[in-house]
Design a protein around this motif. Structure first.
Motif, PDB file in Angstrom:
ATOM      1  N   SER A 135       0.848  -1.189   0.000  1.00  8.95           N
ATOM      2  CA  SER A 135       0.000   0.000   0.000  1.00  8.95           C
ATOM      3  C   SER A 135       0.884   1.240   0.000  1.00  8.95           C
ATOM      4  N   ALA A 136       0.418   2.288  -0.671  1.00  9.45           N
ATOM      5  CA  ALA A 136       1.203   3.519  -0.761  1.00  9.45           C
ATOM      6  C   ALA A 136       0.258   4.708  -0.885  1.00  9.45           C
ATOM      7  N   ASP A 137       0.760   5.878  -0.534  1.00  7.56           N
ATOM      8  CA  ASP A 137       0.077   7.108  -0.893  1.00  7.56           C
ATOM      9  C   ASP A 137       0.331   7.331  -2.380  1.00  7.56           C
ATOM     10  N   VAL A 138      -0.664   7.845  -3.087  1.00  3.81           N
ATOM     11  CA  VAL A 138      -0.540   8.056  -4.532  1.00  3.81           C
ATOM     12  C   VAL A 138      -0.841   9.517  -4.850  1.00  3.81           C
ATOM     13  N   LEU A 139       0.107  10.179  -5.520  1.00  2.00           N
ATOM     14  CA  LEU A 139      -0.041  11.575  -5.912  1.00  2.00           C
ATOM     15  C   LEU A 139       0.051  11.671  -7.428  1.00  2.00           C
ATOM     16  N   GLY A 140      -0.974  12.255  -8.031  1.00  2.00           N
ATOM     17  CA  GLY A 140      -0.965  12.410  -9.478  1.00  2.00           C
ATOM     18  C   GLY A 140      -1.228  13.839  -9.889  1.00  2.00           C
ATOM     19  N   TYR A 141      -0.522  14.269 -10.926  1.00  2.00           N
ATOM     20  CA  TYR A 141      -0.677  15.622 -11.463  1.00  2.00           C
ATOM     21  C   TYR A 141      -1.267  15.574 -12.865  1.00  2.00           C
ATOM     22  N   SER A 142      -2.321  16.350 -13.104  1.00  2.00           N
ATOM     23  CA  SER A 142      -2.945  16.482 -14.417  1.00  2.00           C
ATOM     24  C   SER A 142      -3.329  15.098 -14.955  1.00  2.00           C
ATOM     25  N   MET A 143      -2.767  14.633 -16.068  1.00  2.00           N
ATOM     26  CA  MET A 143      -3.070  13.288 -16.552  1.00  2.00           C
ATOM     27  C   MET A 143      -2.800  12.254 -15.470  1.00  2.00           C
ATOM     28  N   GLY A 144      -1.714  12.453 -14.723  1.00  4.98           N
ATOM     29  CA  GLY A 144      -1.397  11.539 -13.626  1.00  4.98           C
ATOM     30  C   GLY A 144      -2.454  11.541 -12.543  1.00  4.98           C
ATOM     31  N   GLY A 145      -3.181  12.668 -12.410  1.00 10.29           N
ATOM     32  CA  GLY A 145      -4.289  12.714 -11.461  1.00 10.29           C
ATOM     33  C   GLY A 145      -5.409  11.791 -11.887  1.00 10.29           C
ATOM     34  N   GLY A 146      -5.702  11.759 -13.199  1.00  9.99           N
ATOM     35  CA  GLY A 146      -6.702  10.825 -13.701  1.00  9.99           C
ATOM     36  C   GLY A 146      -6.283   9.387 -13.485  1.00  9.99           C
ATOM     37  N   VAL A 147      -5.002   9.100 -13.705  1.00 11.95           N
ATOM     38  CA  VAL A 147      -4.481   7.755 -13.452  1.00 11.95           C
ATOM     39  C   VAL A 147      -4.599   7.419 -11.968  1.00 11.95           C
ATOM     40  N   ALA A 148      -4.269   8.385 -11.109  1.00  9.95           N
ATOM     41  CA  ALA A 148      -4.345   8.155  -9.666  1.00  9.95           C
ATOM     42  C   ALA A 148      -5.781   7.864  -9.229  1.00  9.95           C
ATOM     43  N   PHE A 149      -6.751   8.603  -9.765  1.00 10.45           N
ATOM     44  CA  PHE A 149      -8.152   8.311  -9.459  1.00 10.45           C
ATOM     45  C   PHE A 149      -8.471   6.857  -9.802  1.00 10.45           C
ATOM     46  N   GLN A 150      -8.014   6.413 -10.971  1.00  9.49           N
ATOM     47  CA  GLN A 150      -8.333   5.057 -11.407  1.00  9.49           C
ATOM     48  C   GLN A 150      -7.589   3.990 -10.604  1.00  9.49           C
ATOM     49  N   VAL A 151      -6.391   4.304 -10.113  1.00 10.42           N
ATOM     50  CA  VAL A 151      -5.704   3.361  -9.219  1.00 10.42           C
ATOM     51  C   VAL A 151      -6.557   3.127  -7.985  1.00 10.42           C
ATOM     52  N   ALA A 152      -7.101   4.222  -7.415  1.00  8.06           N
ATOM     53  CA  ALA A 152      -7.919   4.098  -6.208  1.00  8.06           C
ATOM     54  C   ALA A 152      -9.250   3.402  -6.487  1.00  8.06           C
ATOM     55  N   VAL A 153      -9.798   3.598  -7.687  1.00  6.15           N
ATOM     56  CA  VAL A 153     -11.058   2.944  -8.056  1.00  6.15           C
ATOM     57  C   VAL A 153     -10.845   1.455  -8.304  1.00  6.15           C
ATOM     58  N   ARG A 154      -9.802   1.120  -9.054  1.00  4.11           N
ATOM     59  CA  ARG A 154      -9.593  -0.251  -9.514  1.00  4.11           C
ATOM     60  C   ARG A 154      -8.773  -1.102  -8.540  1.00  4.11           C
TER      61      ARG A 154
END
Length: 312
Positions: A135-154
């Motif tokens: 488990s980790a904290d996940v920080l995403g910027y711009s496109m990476g923010g969309g990827v980060a949202f999907q990491v938390a969803v999936r």
């Protein structure tokens, strides 16, 4: 014509911000003297580098520092040095920082697979498994923010806390003129830029640069809306946008209200999630103004979210 001009201006700002972040980062500007020691940027070297075999990719990554792990996910057209060179030394003072280059970016070569937030989120999940990080904290910027949202969803079990900087969870989270401008961007706007220079220098075929730009842009040319799934994310979320960002205020507020915001904390208690609108900050400027959001993010990641609000 207006959309083309907006797109050209947006690209020019991207390139200017990249140069600014590399040559003159501003982490310590305007911070109180007592806090400047926590955001100095000493030279650091990775403790580990390599390629993870995940989902058909050879996914490049670097690891810095020790402590609780945090994963940094870059924006469109970016790579580790362009997006994070001035951020890694700050966070690595107290944390284990995992940085990677997403599909087709930097040293992670592209594969015959369309760009999607979902697929790149699965890649990040695979990288964490490769690094034996539960488990980790996940920080995403711009496109990476969309990827980060999907990491938390999936992959919710792999995300402790989620930090979104200037990211959207639906295509209409962008201001309408910004969203419309994506379709007018092309490789000619990046000709001779630091993005093209980095692309060429990392072993990519220069002749395929236009194809690369087109493929990266494709991710935001298809409608998407993860509102329901994102609002049901169990991990606490810190979402930050600039007051002159490309992300709509209402988009960020809608998520914050869904996560317990919109109430007086003195009466109802503090929500576990947080929202910040950074003053004097554009979408691209979010990376230039790291001095403003790094202390907020660090406090969010370190805090006891079950603690009662302060009293006098």
């Amino acid at each position: 014509m207006k959309k083309h001009l907006i797109a050209g201006s947006f690209v020019a700002l991207i390139l200017a911000a990249m140069v600014a972040c590399q040559s003159n980062p501003k982490e310590t500007k305007n911070l109180p003297a007592a806090k400047k020691d926590s955001v100095v940027t000493p030279s650091v070297k990775p403790t580990e580098t390599g390629y993870a075999d995940v989902n058909g990719l050879k996914m490049y990554y670097e690891v810095y520092g020790e402590g609780k792990p945090i994963v940094l996910l870059h924006g469109s057209f970016m790579n580790i040095p362009l997006n994070w060179s001035h951020i890694i030394p700050v966070l690595a003072q107290k944390r284990k920082v995992i940085v990677t280059e997403l599909q087709g970016h930097g040293r992670t070569k592209d594969i015959p697979r369309e760009f999607s937030y979902e697929a790149m989120a699965d890649d990040v999940s695979g990288l964490l498994k490769h690094l034996k990080t539960d488990s980790a904290d996940v920080l995403g910027y711009s496109m990476g923010g969309g990827v980060a949202f999907q990491v938390a969803v999936r992959h919710p079990e792999q995300v402790r806390r989620l930090v979104i900087l200037s990211g959207a969870y639906a295509h209409d989270g962008w201001w309408p003129d910004v969203e419309a401008s994506f379709a007018t961007m092309n490789a000619d706007m990046f000709k001779g830029s630091v993005i093209q220079q980095q692309y060429d220098s990392m072993g990519n075929d220069p002749a395929r640069f236009p194809e690369y730009i087109k493929k990266v842009l494709s991710i935001d040319l298809k409608p998407y809306n993860w509102s329901k799934e994102v609002k049901n994310i169990k991990s606490p979320i810190f979402m930050a946008i600039g007051d002159a960002d490309g992300i709509r205020y209402e988009h960020a507020l809608e998520l914050f209200r869904a996560k317990g915001g919109g109430k007086m904390g003195d009466l109802h208690g503090l929500p576990k999630s947080r929202l910040a609108i950074i003053p004097g900050t554009t979408h691209i400027g979010m990376m230039v103004h790291a001095d403003l959001w790094i202390p907020m993010v660090s406090d969010f990641l370190d805090s006891d979210l079950n603690a009662p609000p302060p009293t006098f």
